[in-house]
Design an enzyme around this catalytic site. Structure first.
Site, PDB file in Angstrom:
ATOM      1  N   GLU A  36       1.125  -5.957  -5.463  1.00 24.40           N
ATOM      2  CA  GLU A  36       2.019  -5.446  -6.502  1.00 24.40           C
ATOM      3  C   GLU A  36       1.705  -4.003  -6.870  1.00 24.40           C
ATOM      4  OE1 GLU A  36       4.768  -6.653  -7.446  1.00 24.40           O
ATOM      5  OE2 GLU A  36       4.566  -8.620  -6.524  1.00 24.40           O
ATOM      6  N   TYR A 119       5.383  -5.588 -16.110  1.00 28.41           N
ATOM      7  CA  TYR A 119       5.936  -6.078 -14.840  1.00 28.41           C
ATOM      8  C   TYR A 119       4.849  -6.727 -13.978  1.00 28.41           C
ATOM      9  CZ  TYR A 119       6.941  -6.325  -9.994  1.00 28.41           C
ATOM     10  OH  TYR A 119       7.013  -6.820  -8.722  1.00 28.41           O
ATOM     11  N   ASP A 137      10.944  -5.301 -12.560  1.00 28.41           N
ATOM     12  CA  ASP A 137      10.721  -3.936 -12.072  1.00 28.41           C
ATOM     13  C   ASP A 137      12.075  -3.233 -11.965  1.00 28.41           C
ATOM     14  OD1 ASP A 137      11.895  -5.064  -9.858  1.00 28.41           O
ATOM     15  OD2 ASP A 137      10.332  -4.470  -8.446  1.00 28.41           O
TER      16      ASP A 137
END
Ligand code: ADE
Length: 348
Positions: A36, A119, A137
């Protein structure tokens, strides 16, 4: 509170159409976290080789916590936004010191780690621990804005709050991890940005308010960001034998701690470069112009011209203090250079 349409058609669509990506085969929070962070600001295809190499080299939180800075920067070289990896190391050290080396398993503890925002915390909490948090996102903001025909600037904090709340209410009704992945996937492969959505392929087109109103190409609304500052610079590949002059950038600010060739401000001519070096007592054996190049940062553009400059051994001792001469093979293996200098890398 805004209400999204029923998102259940996304689940069978995702099962059939999801890209096979390595971080979708793991529940290990460390591996999900690394993916991520890399995927912020960077495309999936660009991330894949970095992801594999990073995890081969640093397979655990403890390995990341203990890695020397130069190794971290080298593993990240070319991905940009280097504070991402520095923050990851800070967070890894927090996990070692405050969580006994175990990645924390609550949303609040995850969110409190350095470099992890709403996020990323939602993504890790749902993908690794099946917790019912949204992961909104830029892709998912766009999907939500279109589904709702949302007319405000999606970059505003109000829009983020409203759209995130709408997604949060929906993901609780479904297997959250899969729904979050499916929203990301829809945004990345179907609900594309820049006025180019592939609505004919979308499992939600019949309930999408933007599509029904013919507004999918003009949404989401994004306020124009401020114009970037432009900085002209002249990149000098100063070569002595098979060594190249490099300097380490300062610890603070843009590209901190990375290595770079010697640069002059402005776009200089060969004559100007020679007289600048002559002022240091350095005489040039040969100077060859290189191509012009541009690099775009978030708030800044570098407009570069470059020269390869051959110097004799005697010049080595006259170079400005901040420079040192690096053998070429060390530049490949040890010193991390920003991709801003990509156009000049072949000469180093
Ligand atoms: N971008 C951000 N997170 C992602 C994920 N889990 N899969 C694909 N693209 C992503």
């Amino acid at each position: 509170m805004l209400h999204l349409p029923d998102l259940s058609p996304l689940l069978p669509w995702y099962e059939k159409n999801a890209r096979d990506l390595p971080w979708r085969h793991t529940r290990d929070p460390y591996r999900i976290w690394v993916s991520e962070i890399m995927l912020q600001q960077t495309r999936v295809e660009a991330v894949l080789p970095y992801y594999a190499r990073f995890l081969d080299t640093l397979p655990s939180i403890s390995a990341l916590a203990a890695a020397p800075e130069a190794q971290l920067l080298k593993l990240w070289e070319g991905l940009g936004y280097y504070s991402r990896v520095r923050n990851m190391q800070k967070a890894a050290r927090t996990v070692m010191e405050q969580h006994g080396g175990e990645f924390p398993a609550t949303f609040e503890d995850i969110l409190s780690l350095c470099g992890i925002g709403e996020y990323t915390a939602g993504a890790i909490a749902s993908f690794a621990f099946d917790l019912p948090y949204p992961a909104v996102d830029g892709n998912v903001l766009r999907v939500a804005a279109r589904l709702l025909c949302y007319q405000r600037d999606v970059l505003s904090s109000l829009a983020k709050k409203e759209l995130t709340a709408a997604v949060a209410a929906e993901v609780k009704k479904h297997p959250t991890a899969t729904l979050n992945q499916a929203l990301i996937e829809l945004g990345a492969t179907v609900c594309l940005p820049n006025g180019a959505p592939r609505c004919e392929k979308c499992p939600l087109k019949s309930s999408c308010a933007a599509h029904q109103n013919g507004l999918e190409a003009s949404l989401p609304v994004r306020k124009k960001p401020a114009a970037r500052k432009i900085e002209a610079r002249t990149v000098l590949i100063l070569r002595v034998g098979d060594r190249i002059a490099l300097r380490r950038r300062p610890d603070e600010g843009l590209l901190s701690g990375l290595y770079e060739p010697y640069c002059l401000s402005g776009n200089r001519t060969a004559k100007e470069v020679e007289s600048e070096l002559a002022a240091l007592g350095i005489s040039v054996l040969r100077i060859t112009p290189l191509e012009a190049a541009k690099h775009i940062f978030t708030h800044l553009e570098w407009h570069m011209t470059g020269f390869e400059v051959l110097l004799d051994d005697a010049s080595a001792g006259l170079l400005p203090q901040e420079l040192f001469l690096a053998p070429r093979e060390k530049i490949d293996k040890v010193f991390a250079l920003p991709s801003a200098y990509r156009a000049y890398r072949a000469f180093m």
